[in-house]
Design an enzyme around this catalytic site. Sequence first.
Site, PDB file in Angstrom:
ATOM      1  N   ASP A   1     -23.780  13.509 -24.726  1.00 40.79           N
ATOM      2  CA  ASP A   1     -22.344  13.254 -24.851  1.00 40.79           C
ATOM      3  C   ASP A   1     -21.864  12.197 -23.876  1.00 40.79           C
ATOM      4  O   ASP A   1     -21.172  12.480 -22.923  1.00 40.79           O
ATOM      5  CB  ASP A   1     -21.565  14.555 -24.660  1.00 40.79           C
ATOM      6  CG  ASP A   1     -22.173  15.372 -23.524  1.00 40.79           C
ATOM      7  OD1 ASP A   1     -23.135  14.884 -22.892  1.00 40.79           O
ATOM      8  OD2 ASP A   1     -21.685  16.471 -23.267  1.00 40.79           O
TER       9      ASP A   1
ATOM     10  N   ASP B   1      -3.458   8.483  -1.007  1.00 38.64           N
ATOM     11  CA  ASP B   1      -3.687   7.373  -0.076  1.00 38.64           C
ATOM     12  C   ASP B   1      -5.124   6.869  -0.223  1.00 38.64           C
ATOM     13  O   ASP B   1      -5.390   5.674  -0.362  1.00 38.64           O
ATOM     14  CB  ASP B   1      -3.421   7.882   1.349  1.00 38.64           C
ATOM     15  CG  ASP B   1      -3.809   6.887   2.429  1.00 38.64           C
ATOM     16  OD1 ASP B   1      -3.632   5.673   2.214  1.00 38.64           O
ATOM     17  OD2 ASP B   1      -4.291   7.342   3.494  1.00 38.64           O
TER      18      ASP B   1
ATOM     19  N   GLU C   1       0.374   5.855  12.640  1.00 31.87           N
ATOM     20  CA  GLU C   1      -0.990   5.425  12.930  1.00 31.87           C
ATOM     21  C   GLU C   1      -1.052   3.925  13.238  1.00 31.87           C
ATOM     22  O   GLU C   1      -1.749   3.516  14.153  1.00 31.87           O
ATOM     23  CB  GLU C   1      -1.859   5.770  11.712  1.00 31.87           C
ATOM     24  CG  GLU C   1      -3.329   5.499  11.872  1.00 31.87           C
ATOM     25  CD  GLU C   1      -3.960   6.272  13.023  1.00 31.87           C
ATOM     26  OE1 GLU C   1      -3.402   7.320  13.403  1.00 31.87           O
ATOM     27  OE2 GLU C   1      -4.978   5.797  13.540  1.00 31.87           O
ATOM     28  N   ASP C   2      -0.341   3.133  12.483  1.00 31.68           N
ATOM     29  CA  ASP C   2      -0.557   1.674  12.543  1.00 31.68           C
ATOM     30  C   ASP C   2       0.557   0.870  13.190  1.00 31.68           C
ATOM     31  O   ASP C   2       0.435  -0.352  13.324  1.00 31.68           O
ATOM     32  CB  ASP C   2      -0.766   1.122  11.122  1.00 31.68           C
ATOM     33  CG  ASP C   2      -2.033   1.666  10.478  1.00 31.68           C
ATOM     34  OD1 ASP C   2      -2.874   2.202  11.206  1.00 31.68           O
ATOM     35  OD2 ASP C   2      -2.162   1.543   9.246  1.00 31.68           O
TER      36      ASP C   2
ATOM     37  N   HIS D   1       3.539   6.993   5.449  1.00 30.09           N
ATOM     38  CA  HIS D   1       2.332   7.686   5.900  1.00 30.09           C
ATOM     39  C   HIS D   1       1.507   6.934   6.931  1.00 30.09           C
ATOM     40  O   HIS D   1       0.756   7.536   7.686  1.00 30.09           O
ATOM     41  CB  HIS D   1       1.454   8.105   4.711  1.00 30.09           C
ATOM     42  CG  HIS D   1       0.626   7.011   4.124  1.00 30.09           C
ATOM     43  ND1 HIS D   1       1.039   6.229   3.081  1.00 30.09           N
ATOM     44  CD2 HIS D   1      -0.609   6.553   4.456  1.00 30.09           C
ATOM     45  CE1 HIS D   1       0.096   5.352   2.786  1.00 30.09           C
ATOM     46  NE2 HIS D   1      -0.916   5.525   3.600  1.00 30.09           N
TER      47      HIS D   1
ATOM     48  N   HIS E   1       0.812  -1.220   0.000  1.00 31.51           N
ATOM     49  CA  HIS E   1       0.000   0.000   0.000  1.00 31.51           C
ATOM     50  C   HIS E   1       0.853   1.283   0.000  1.00 31.51           C
ATOM     51  O   HIS E   1       0.732   2.096  -0.916  1.00 31.51           O
ATOM     52  CB  HIS E   1      -1.002  -0.038   1.152  1.00 31.51           C
ATOM     53  CG  HIS E   1      -1.675   1.264   1.442  1.00 31.51           C
ATOM     54  ND1 HIS E   1      -2.488   1.903   0.539  1.00 31.51           N
ATOM     55  CD2 HIS E   1      -1.625   2.064   2.542  1.00 31.51           C
ATOM     56  CE1 HIS E   1      -2.920   3.037   1.069  1.00 31.51           C
ATOM     57  NE2 HIS E   1      -2.408   3.151   2.279  1.00 31.51           N
TER      58      HIS E   1
HETATM   59 MN    MN Z   1      -2.817   4.545   4.002  1.00 30.88          MN
END
Ligand code: MN
Length: 699
Positions: free
Chosen positions: A260, A139, A76-77, A72, A48
Site C-alpha cells: 500500500d 515552532d 531567548e533571542d 515565542h 518565523h
Molecule cells: Mn522559534
Amino acid sequence: MDEIYSTLEEKLGYLNSQQIQMIYQAFLFAENAHRLQKRASGDPYIIHPVAVACILADMKLDYLSIVAGLLHDVIEDTPVTKNEILDHFGEVVANLVDGLSKLENLVFKSIQDKQAQNFRKMVLAMASDIRVIIIKLVDRLHNMRTITALAPQKRQRVSKETLEIYAPIAKRLGMHDIALELEDLGFLGSYPVRYRVIKEAIAQVQGRHTQVLNEIKNTFQQKMIQSNVPFSTIFGREKHIYSIYRKMKNKRLPFSDLTDVYGFRILVDQVDHCYRALGVVHSAYKPVPARFKDYIALPKPNGYQSIHTVLFGPHGVPMEVQIRTKEMDNMANYGIAAHWLYKTTDEAGLGLIKQHAWLKGLLEIQKRTGSSEEFLENVKIDLFPDEVYVFTPKGDVIELPAGSSVLDLAYAIHTDVGHQAVVAKVDRQFAPLSARLKSGQTIEVITSQTNRPTNNWLDIVKSGKAKSAIRQYLKTQHRQSMIVLGGRILTKAISQGELCQLSDRHWHDILTKLGVKSKEQILQEIALGIRNAQEVIGLCQDYQQASGGELEQRLKIKGSEGMAIEYAECCMPIPGDQINGLLRIGRGIIVHQAGCPHLLKAMRAQLQTVAVEWAPYVVGEYRVYLRIETLNQRGVLAMMALAVSDAKANIDDIVVENHTDQQAVVLLKLKVADKAQLASVTRRIERIALVMSVKRSPL
Ligand code: MN
C-alpha cells in the site's frame, strides 16, 4: 497594515475583536524585538513567529497561544525579559513564552533509544502547560520546513532530534499530521540519500499509475453518488516517506514488496455514513482479507478514529482506503490541540472527543468545574510523569522520582559517587547536595575520596536506591566503629589487671563461656554498653584483678571514632574541656563536660561511666554556642561574623534571641577545633565596641 501580519489576520475569524487586538499588539512587539535579526535564509526574523502563529490559528487554538506563538523567541533571542511580557500580555502568556525558552535550551545529544525516551519525558516534564508543547511542536515544524538554510552539520543534528524526540511527542498527543510531517522532514535531514531513493521509487510507481489512480477516484465518486452516500472529499493520499522506510526496515522488505504505497481518504459528514461508504468501496473493488480495521468502534489509545481497509485495485494495484468524518479527521490531525477547536460551541465535537479514552476523564473534570486551568492541570498530570529528568555532564538523561536531590543523582550514577559526593554544580553554579532537582538541569557531582555518608543524608534523599545505599553504609560503619571502640575499652580494662593482652586461648574461653560465635560481636556489645569489659575479662581462668591502687587509665578521645562516640547536646564539650564518658546501653559512649549537671545526675542514678580524656591531637570540628549581649545597632552581626572568620572558625547560625531598640542577645552557633580557637573567637568579639558580654552557652 503590515503585509506579513495580514497572512495571520485572515486566519483569525474565529476570535473576537479584543482578542485579535491583543494578537496585533503581540505582532508589533515581536516585530520590534526581532527587528535587527534575520533568519538563516536571510528573511526578516518576524516571518518565523508569524508562520508559527498562522499554523496555530489554522488549528484554531485559543488567542493566548497565538500571542505566545508570536512572542515565542523573544526571551531567548532578544533582550526582552519575562517581566516585560508579563506587563504587556499577562501571566499566562509570560509563562508560556518562558516555558518555550527553557525548552529551546535543551539539546539532545545521545543516540541511544533509552536516552531518547527519557529525553522525551524530560521535554514533557518541563512544560507547565500543554500549550507549551503544542507551540513547541509547531515552532519545530516551521524550522524543519525551512531547514535547508542551515549549515549541513546543524541540519543533521536538528533533524535527528526531530525524528527521535519531537515527532514521537506529536504522535503521543495524537497530532498526527504534524507528526508525519516532522518525520518526513526529519528523515530527509538525517538520511538525505535514503529519502531521495524512496521518493523516486514512489514517483515512478505513481507515474506508472496516474491513469489508474484517477480511474479509481472517479469510480469511488460515481458509486458514492449512485448509492446516495453524502461525502465531502475523496483524495489520493501519498504514503509518507518515513513510514514507508520504517516499514521496509522493520519488516525487512524491499520497496517493490510494499503493497500500500498510496491510498485514498474519504471524508463524510456522519459516523453512519462511514459504514455506508465502506460498503460502497467494498462493492467497487475486492477487499484484501484480514486488512479491515474499525478504529471507530475501537479507537487507538491516542484517540485516533477511522476505518481502514485495503482493496485490490484495477491491474492488481493494492491500495489502502481510510474513511472517517471531518471531525475525526480534525482529531487525527490536531490531536490534543483539537480540544480548543471544539472547546465551547460544537456539541458534536465534544461528543467525539469523549470517545478518546485518555481525554474522557479530563473532560468530565472540566465539565464539573468548568475551569480551563484545572483541565490543563489534569492533562499535565495524566501526560507528564511524576519524575524529574536531568542531564549528566556527558549529556545522558537520568530519570529520578520527583523531589529528588543532587545526592539522589549522585547515587543514581554510582554508589561510590554517592558515598563520596561533597557538592555539585547545577547548571555550572555550585549547589549543596540537598538541592532539589528540576527537569532539564545539568548536574555535575563533585566527589572527594575522603568523604563519607552521614546520618542526615537520609533526610536529603528521596530515591530508594540512595536510601538503601546510605543505610547499608551507615550500618556497616556503625558496626566497624563499635568494634574498634569495644576493643579499646577492653584493652583499657585489661591493663588495669595483670594481663597485657588476650591470647587466642583467652578468647576461646570467653566465647565458649558466653556461647557467642564471634569476638567482634563481644567487642560491639562492650562498646554498646550491653556487656561489661571487666566481667568479660573475668571469664579468663588466669585473670586476676589488680589489687588496691587505682591506676585507672582513661580512654583517649581522638575525634576520629566516628559514630561510636557522641558528644552530648546538653553541654557540647570541645577539646580542651574536662570530660567524662557515660556508657549508654545500645548507643555507646556519650562524652559530657566533666561538670555537666546531666552527667552528675546520671552518675547519681548509678549509670555506668567510662573515664575518658582528649588525646594529645584531636581531629574534627566541635559545636559550641556563644551568647552575646550587645547594643542593638546596624552592622553588629556582620562584625561578629567577621570576628569568627578572622579566628578561622565557622559559623553555623546566628540567632537573635531577643532585642529591644537599644540591646540585643545573640546566640552565635559555631564550630571550632578546640578551646584555644574558641578563646580566640571570644577575644575578637569582645573587642567589638558594641558588645557588652560574651559567654559560652551552655556552661
Ligand atoms: Mn522559534
